[in-house]
Design a protein around this motif. Structure first.
Motif, PDB file in Angstrom:
ATOM      1  N   SER A  47       0.430   6.875 -12.243  1.00  0.00           N
ATOM      2  CA  SER A  47       0.679   6.203 -10.968  1.00  0.00           C
ATOM      3  C   SER A  47      -0.559   5.423 -10.533  1.00  0.00           C
ATOM      4  O   SER A  47      -0.464   4.425  -9.837  1.00  0.00           O
ATOM      5  CB  SER A  47       1.054   7.218  -9.894  1.00  0.00           C
ATOM      6  N   TYR A  48      -1.718   5.882 -10.976  1.00  0.00           N
ATOM      7  CA  TYR A  48      -2.962   5.176 -10.662  1.00  0.00           C
ATOM      8  C   TYR A  48      -2.937   3.756 -11.225  1.00  0.00           C
ATOM      9  O   TYR A  48      -3.469   2.826 -10.617  1.00  0.00           O
ATOM     10  CB  TYR A  48      -4.132   5.979 -11.231  1.00  0.00           C
ATOM     11  N   LEU A  97       0.836  -1.208   0.000  1.00  0.00           N
ATOM     12  CA  LEU A  97       0.000   0.000   0.000  1.00  0.00           C
ATOM     13  C   LEU A  97       0.866   1.251   0.000  1.00  0.00           C
ATOM     14  O   LEU A  97       0.526   2.263  -0.615  1.00  0.00           O
ATOM     15  CB  LEU A  97      -0.938  -0.014   1.209  1.00  0.00           C
ATOM     16  N   GLU A 140      -8.670   8.919   1.636  1.00  0.00           N
ATOM     17  CA  GLU A 140      -8.108   7.848   0.833  1.00  0.00           C
ATOM     18  C   GLU A 140      -7.826   6.604   1.681  1.00  0.00           C
ATOM     19  O   GLU A 140      -8.014   5.489   1.231  1.00  0.00           O
ATOM     20  CB  GLU A 140      -6.829   8.358   0.170  1.00  0.00           C
ATOM     21  N   ILE A 161      -7.228  10.400  -7.332  1.00  0.00           N
ATOM     22  CA  ILE A 161      -5.965  10.794  -7.970  1.00  0.00           C
ATOM     23  C   ILE A 161      -6.083  12.209  -8.540  1.00  0.00           C
ATOM     24  O   ILE A 161      -5.209  13.059  -8.340  1.00  0.00           O
ATOM     25  CB  ILE A 161      -5.606   9.778  -9.079  1.00  0.00           C
ATOM     26  N   ILE A 171      -1.782   0.992  -8.890  1.00  0.00           N
ATOM     27  CA  ILE A 171      -2.510   0.565  -7.694  1.00  0.00           C
ATOM     28  C   ILE A 171      -2.954  -0.891  -7.819  1.00  0.00           C
ATOM     29  O   ILE A 171      -2.822  -1.681  -6.902  1.00  0.00           O
ATOM     30  CB  ILE A 171      -3.714   1.499  -7.459  1.00  0.00           C
ATOM     31  N   TYR A 172      -3.399  -1.249  -9.034  1.00  0.00           N
ATOM     32  CA  TYR A 172      -3.958  -2.580  -9.198  1.00  0.00           C
ATOM     33  C   TYR A 172      -2.949  -3.674  -8.868  1.00  0.00           C
ATOM     34  O   TYR A 172      -3.275  -4.667  -8.229  1.00  0.00           O
ATOM     35  CB  TYR A 172      -4.487  -2.756 -10.617  1.00  0.00           C
ATOM     36  N   LYS A 205       5.021  10.372  -2.647  1.00  0.00           N
ATOM     37  CA  LYS A 205       4.411  10.644  -3.954  1.00  0.00           C
ATOM     38  C   LYS A 205       3.952  12.096  -4.029  1.00  0.00           C
ATOM     39  O   LYS A 205       4.174  12.790  -5.026  1.00  0.00           O
ATOM     40  CB  LYS A 205       3.230   9.687  -4.159  1.00  0.00           C
ATOM     41  N   GLY A 218       1.280   4.205  -2.859  1.00  0.00           N
ATOM     42  CA  GLY A 218       1.069   5.618  -2.540  1.00  0.00           C
ATOM     43  C   GLY A 218      -0.256   5.892  -1.879  1.00  0.00           C
ATOM     44  O   GLY A 218      -0.817   6.973  -2.014  1.00  0.00           O
ATOM     45  N   ILE A 219      -0.794   4.911  -1.157  1.00  0.00           N
ATOM     46  CA  ILE A 219      -2.077   5.097  -0.480  1.00  0.00           C
ATOM     47  C   ILE A 219      -1.802   5.583   0.942  1.00  0.00           C
ATOM     48  O   ILE A 219      -1.035   4.958   1.666  1.00  0.00           O
ATOM     49  CB  ILE A 219      -2.843   3.761  -0.382  1.00  0.00           C
ATOM     50  N   LEU A 241      -2.547  -4.119  -5.213  1.00  0.00           N
ATOM     51  CA  LEU A 241      -3.751  -4.716  -4.637  1.00  0.00           C
ATOM     52  C   LEU A 241      -3.803  -6.203  -4.936  1.00  0.00           C
ATOM     53  O   LEU A 241      -4.293  -7.001  -4.136  1.00  0.00           O
ATOM     54  CB  LEU A 241      -5.005  -4.049  -5.210  1.00  0.00           C
ATOM     55  N   ILE A 257      -8.796   1.363   2.262  1.00  0.00           N
ATOM     56  CA  ILE A 257      -8.077   0.128   2.583  1.00  0.00           C
ATOM     57  C   ILE A 257      -8.946  -0.835   3.400  1.00  0.00           C
ATOM     58  O   ILE A 257      -9.134  -1.983   3.002  1.00  0.00           O
ATOM     59  CB  ILE A 257      -6.766   0.442   3.321  1.00  0.00           C
ATOM     60  N   LEU A 280     -10.846   0.700  -7.416  1.00  0.00           N
ATOM     61  CA  LEU A 280     -10.298   1.399  -8.581  1.00  0.00           C
ATOM     62  C   LEU A 280     -11.178   2.591  -8.971  1.00  0.00           C
ATOM     63  O   LEU A 280     -10.668   3.632  -9.350  1.00  0.00           O
ATOM     64  CB  LEU A 280     -10.125   0.423  -9.742  1.00  0.00           C
ATOM     65  N   LEU A 309       0.304  11.521 -12.262  1.00  0.00           N
ATOM     66  CA  LEU A 309      -0.591  10.983 -11.228  1.00  0.00           C
ATOM     67  C   LEU A 309      -1.490   9.911 -11.809  1.00  0.00           C
ATOM     68  O   LEU A 309      -1.716   8.864 -11.181  1.00  0.00           O
ATOM     69  CB  LEU A 309      -1.434  12.110 -10.639  1.00  0.00           C
ATOM     70  N   ILE A 310      -1.988  10.158 -13.016  1.00  0.00           N
ATOM     71  CA  ILE A 310      -2.863   9.149 -13.621  1.00  0.00           C
ATOM     72  C   ILE A 310      -2.063   7.882 -13.926  1.00  0.00           C
ATOM     73  O   ILE A 310      -2.541   6.767 -13.720  1.00  0.00           O
ATOM     74  CB  ILE A 310      -3.542   9.710 -14.886  1.00  0.00           C
ATOM     75  N   PHE A 346       2.644   7.664   0.422  1.00  0.00           N
ATOM     76  CA  PHE A 346       1.767   8.747  -0.023  1.00  0.00           C
ATOM     77  C   PHE A 346       2.466  10.093   0.081  1.00  0.00           C
ATOM     78  O   PHE A 346       2.446  10.897  -0.862  1.00  0.00           O
ATOM     79  CB  PHE A 346       0.474   8.763   0.795  1.00  0.00           C
ATOM     80  N   LEU A 354     -12.335  -4.869  -6.222  1.00  0.00           N
ATOM     81  CA  LEU A 354     -11.412  -4.139  -7.103  1.00  0.00           C
ATOM     82  C   LEU A 354     -12.132  -2.986  -7.785  1.00  0.00           C
ATOM     83  O   LEU A 354     -11.592  -1.890  -7.906  1.00  0.00           O
ATOM     84  CB  LEU A 354     -10.841  -5.087  -8.158  1.00  0.00           C
ATOM     85  N   ALA A 378      -4.225  15.932  -7.451  1.00  0.00           N
ATOM     86  CA  ALA A 378      -3.618  16.967  -8.298  1.00  0.00           C
ATOM     87  C   ALA A 378      -4.184  18.337  -7.912  1.00  0.00           C
ATOM     88  O   ALA A 378      -3.430  19.319  -7.778  1.00  0.00           O
ATOM     89  CB  ALA A 378      -3.883  16.665  -9.765  1.00  0.00           C
ATOM     90  N   PHE A 396     -11.819  -2.128   1.301  1.00  0.00           N
ATOM     91  CA  PHE A 396     -11.313  -3.084   0.306  1.00  0.00           C
ATOM     92  C   PHE A 396     -11.184  -4.470   0.927  1.00  0.00           C
ATOM     93  O   PHE A 396     -11.640  -5.469   0.372  1.00  0.00           O
ATOM     94  CB  PHE A 396      -9.947  -2.580  -0.174  1.00  0.00           C
ATOM     95  N   VAL A 421      -0.216  15.974 -13.645  1.00  0.00           N
ATOM     96  CA  VAL A 421      -1.523  15.299 -13.716  1.00  0.00           C
ATOM     97  C   VAL A 421      -1.393  13.983 -14.473  1.00  0.00           C
ATOM     98  O   VAL A 421      -1.897  12.942 -14.034  1.00  0.00           O
ATOM     99  CB  VAL A 421      -2.574  16.215 -14.378  1.00  0.00           C
TER     100      VAL A 421
END
Lengths: 460, 515
Positions: free
Chosen positions: A403-404, A366, B142, B176, A407-408, A380, A370-371, A411, B146, B169, A400-401, A377, B165, B180, B149, A397
């Motif tokens: 970096s999204y 996690l 955020e 996210i 996440i998967y 980041k 970056g959670i 997880l 956790i 997601l 950041l996207i 976090f 998920l 920004a 989830f 921006v």
């Protein structure tokens, strides 16, 4: 410069050298193999403590003017690197560990020390080579499976290419500016001259190769997979940290020239996207860490675009957090046959076999994703803050996207550990005592950095 | 002074409970449950006491704590109560012990981890509501993902991994972009004031250009709207609800969804007032769409959990409608509606869980004749249904009535100026009430009446509610009727904060004029 100052400025390196000599002597004198763990640990701790206290004392100087100098940032970087090496030693002790391994590790750290103090491109070259050469041996040293040899060879060949590229860049710098000092390189950075631009791009490309930035990343998954866990841990954290911190020092107060900015935006973003996407498909834990480290190198290089006085802090903090959490994940892996513990499938149902390890790996994942509330976090946040501060809002921006996407994959690891039933008859056992000690150290550090990021940031 | 300590204790009690939990042996689930219940009950007592101490009519924050946390960035540990978060904090604290009590028999696997996650959730949700610093808010916002989830992923149903998920997601994507925007805001503060700050109050005064506001609002609103959820961003909700264990569904419907609407109320609209004005028609349209579309979908579901999940989409549409009316009554109604929905939907999910625990089916067609089979259960279901439909004397009535009143109040002057769409939308929103009655009565008719029917229960005997279950539902029903009968106390405590909200969002129109 008095002899005293000369000694002090390079004290961490001197201590490392002493340690190497001591271990060498013990190996020579002793009739039966000795466990080099304590001397190696004391050496690394002493070097780290020296760097820390010299940083705190505000020591600075140039014992070898034009080649080697130290300042606050250099000491901070060395403290981080030597500090991160402590858990690596514990991890190495948990695996097969002998005098050769210890000496190679210390030699590589010595190279990192030189690299972080280099004032000339010659010293930079020395440092980078001394950092890398022991690694080729480290990868092949814990030879357990055929992949190790293949990985070491691939690493050696690509490392050689990196060396050649760096040398080419260095010679072009000499041609363009007439000098080999760091200042000459910075002059080349600012210059629009084709030769100078070529020189800068080649030097940066060599660093990108060492840090595994797309498209120079192909060696990393194989090398990480083939090496033993401690060697992987060393490469993924300390080597990467040394390389990016050396590069930010090399840039110094200079900004990237117009041609380089495009490279520094495009390749790191590509690394983040590709690293994260490729990591999703991996079945081996170390390959996953490799691709994840490619993505993380992307964040770090993106921060190079930041304003000079902000980017060192951002990168050092990121390197620290990334190093701590990656090491934590590796330290908590259940022990057992090397290939078996590397398989992601072996992690299935880990929570029911070893809840502590599962929870700590989850924390590491996690944090890498970056959670919040985990320190990844804040790291980041700091990176993207730096990028945005430099006026590159759109890049931040997009970053950041990108970096999204990552996440998967983190997880997925958590899912394997907590939500899947255990793999049938996993022949893995809980992590061994030394690995557990490493994990404990790392958890303490992660909590400290996570709860009081302000303290760490104030120190950097 | 003691109130300030109480606020911090309220927030950190679950953390303390979690640490104590670690020391308990895994083999004694009863001890784990007892400890969690004790901690959360203590938290409820604290929250109730703070509610009583909270003074109505006093502007700004009360019981405020502000300690530097990351000084270099101007980040503070900054918490406090105001009329906007007061009721939501109370709601969160109220549902906590009920969730744990409800899980006594339904969660028997990995009990320690489960209660740890519930406590973690409670901490992050309260943190989100209490935070007065944007960095801190984001952190809690955020971090909440956790435990949710894990709760859905570990204790959920067949397709739990897909659902969990999707939930993570979806919500993380919104976050996210919000991150920004948060970083951008931090810079703007630094550029304007010379000192870094994340305090809400500093951010309110930024006076950004409209185009910048629009971009930032879009980033915040996406994150909040996914959480609410507003049509068309709602698709994660039914999946998450269906697969979540009862406790997960109750927390999700009861508190988590409110974080989205609270985000709009506390941050989205007040931070970017000019952009909010421009976006109001769009948000209003989506709110009414959510009301009607959610209700329509609830009408055709055969899975009981899905009915309640889609009804949540509909009920939260009312909250959004109330918020964008920017009228005193409408916004106060929205706050009451948030609390009411938390109680009603939480209660309904608990009731579904109770019947699922007995018969292992959520299929509406499998059941019938509960009026004879389970008389006590039927009474509670009827009572909750009345509140869901919004019959007078229940909290649902207070909330929806005030929202609609506010919406009409706001729409009428515009109608007189020839702008017809607000009035049309407000009128369309009334349709939601009719549809709401339809789907709830369909649920009640199928479950309660007809031939007695239920899938084979464990041991062959279908037991009516136990004392524990009656206690849980009784507490919820009592709260629902208390709000319905005596809404005045709640309205008084929120009034001042809502007036401040109006002044921030409608600076030019001198907020208070709008009743």
């Amino acid at each position: 410069m008095t002899p005293d100052g000369l000694l002090l400025a390079a004290l961490p390196e001197h201590l490392l050298l002493l340690g190497i000599l001591a271990i060498l002597t013990i190996d020579l004198v002793s009739s039966r193999p000795r466990d080099p763990f304590m001397p190696a640990l004391i050496t690394v701790l002493a070097a780290g403590a020296a760097a820390f206290s010299l940083h705190t004392a505000g020591h600075a100087g140039a014992p070898f003017p034009g080649h080697f100098s130290v300042d606050a940032d250099a000491f901070a970087a060395k403290t981080l690197l030597f500090g991160l090496a402590v858990p690596v030693l514990f991890l190495a002790r948990a695996e097969r560990f002998d005098g050769r391994f210890a000496m190679l590790l210390l030699a590589s750290l010595y190279g990192a020390g030189l690299l972080l103090s280099a004032d000339s491109l010659v010293m930079l070259f020395f440092g980078l080579e001394l950092l890398s050469l022991p690694l080729y041996a480290l990868v092949v040293l814990t030879f357990r499976r055929p992949e190790s040899a293949e990985a070491a060879l691939k690493y050696l060949v690509l490392g050689g290419v990196g060396t050649a590229v760096l040398l080419m860049g260095v010679s072009l710098t000499l041609g363009a500016t007439g000098g080999l000092t760091v200042d000459d390189f910075r002059a080349a950075l600012a210059s629009g001259d084709v030769l100078a631009r070529g020189a800068v791009v080649l030097v940066v490309a060599a660093f990108m190769l060492k840090a595994a930035i797309v498209p120079f990343h192909a060696w990393a998954p194989d090398a990480y997979e083939g090496a033993s866990v401690p060697a992987t841990a060393f490469m993924a954290t300390i080597v990467k940290a040394a390389v990016v911190l050396a590069l930010v020092r090399l840039f110094g107060p200079a900004g990237a020239g117009p041609g380089l900015v495009a490279v520094l935006i495009a390749l790191p973003l590509l690394s983040m996207v590709w690293g994260n996407l490729a990591a999703m498909r991996q079945q081996g834990f170390r390959r996953l860490i490799a691709y994840s480290s490619i993505a993380h190198a992307g964040y770090l290089f993106l921060a190079l675009l930041g304003l000079p006085d902000a980017r060192f802090e951002a990168m050092a903090f990121y390197v620290l957090v990334y190093g701590l959490t990656t090491l934590l994940a590796l330290a908590c892996l259940p022990s057992g046959e090397d290939w078996l513990r590397d398989r992601l499938n072996s992690l299935k149902g880990l929570y029911h076999r070893d809840p502590r390890a599962a929870i700590l790996i989850a924390v590491a994942m996690l944090s890498l994703a970056g959670i919040p509330p985990f320190p990844g976090f804040v790291a980041k946040f700091l990176i993207f803050r730096t990028v945005m501060d430099a006026g590159l809002v759109a890049v931040a921006v997009i970053g950041l996207i990108a970096s999204y996407l990552g996440i998967y994959l983190y997880l997925r690891v958590i899912q394997y550990m907590f939500m899947n039933p255990a793999a049938s008859h996993p022949r893995t056992e809980p992590a061994s005592g030394h690995a557990a000690a490493a994990a404990l150290l790392l958890v303490a550090a992660v909590v400290l950095v996570g709860v009081f990021p302000g303290v760490v940031l104030g120190w950097l | 002074m003691s109130e300030i300590i109480a606020v911090n204790l309220l927030l950190f009690l679950p953390v303390l409970g979690g640490v104590l939990l670690l020391a308990l042996p895994e083999r004694r689930p009863d001890m784990v449950r007892g400890l969690s219940l004790l901690v959360l009950t203590a938290q409820l007592v604290l929250a109730a006491w703070l509610y009583l101490q909270f003074e109505a009519g006093v502007p700004g924050l009360q019981f405020e704590t502000r300690i530097p946390w990351i000084p270099a960035w101007g980040v503070h540990y900054h918490v406090g109560l105001d009329g906007l978060n007061l009721l939501l904090v109370l709601l969160t604290a109220f549902l906590g012990p009920l969730v744990v009590a409800g899980a006594f028999t339904s969660t028997t696997r990995d009990v320690k981890l489960f209660h740890g996650m519930v406590l973690f959730l409670q901490f992050t949700m309260l943190g989100t509501f209490l935070a007065q610093d944007l960095f801190l808010f984001y952190l809690f916002w955020e971090a909440m993902l956790i435990p949710m989830f894990l709760i859905i992923g570990i204790w959920g149903g067949e397709r739990r991994i897909y659902a969990t998920l999707k939930f993570f997601l979806y919500t993380a994507f919104g976050s996210i972009l919000m991150l920004a925007a948060v970083i951008y805001l931090a810079f703007t503060v630094l550029a304007q004031d010379g000192t870094p700050s994340f305090a809400f109050t500093d951010l309110y005064d930024l006076g950004l250009a409209v185009d910048v506001q629009l971009l930032l609002l879009a980033a915040f609103a996406l994150s909040f709207a996914i959480k609410v959820p507003m049509v068309p961003l709602h698709t994660w909700l039914p999946d998450a609800h269906v697969e979540a264990p009862t406790a997960g569904s109750v927390i999700l419907a009861g508190v988590l969804l409110k974080m989205g609407t609270y985000g709009f109320l506390k941050l989205g609209f007040p931070l970017f007032p000019d952009a909010a004005q421009l976006a109001t028609p769009l948000i209003m349209t989506l709110a009414v769409l959510s009301i009607i579309y959610g209700a329509g979908l609830a009408l055709v579901q055969d899975d009981i959990k899905k009915i309640i999940a889609y009804s949540s989409v509909s009920h939260l549409g009312y909250v959004m409608l109330g918020l964008v009316s920017y009228s005193l009554l409408g916004v106060q109604g929205a706050i009451i509606q948030m609390v009411s929905h938390g109680l009603v939907a939480g209660g309904l999910f608990l009731m579904v869980g109770m019947i699922y625990e007995r018969c292992h089916s959520r299929d509406l067609a499998a059941y019938g004749g509960f009026a004879k089979l389970l008389p006590v259960y039927s009474v509670f279901l009827m009572l909750l249904t009345l509140a869901a439909i919004g019959l007078p004397t229940t909290s649902g009535f207070t909330g929806e009535f005030l929202v609609l009143l506010g919406a009409f109040h706001a729409a009428w002057p515009q109608f007189e100026q020839g702008i017809t769409y607000p009035l049309a939308l407000a009128s369309a929103a009334v349709l939601g009430i009719v549809l709401g009655a339809l789907y709830m009565l369909r649920l009640v008719r199928r479950l309660l009446f007809g031939g007695p029917r239920a899938p084979e229960a464990d041991g062959g005997v279908l037991r009516d509610l136990s004392l524990r279950e009656m206690g849980i539902l009784g507490a919820l029903v009592a709260a629902i009727f208390y709000i319905g009968l005596f809404p005045n106390g709640f309205l008084q405590k929120t009034e001042q904060a809502v007036i401040e909200y109006q002044q921030r969002v409608l600076p030019a129109q001198g907020g208070e004029d709008r009743q």
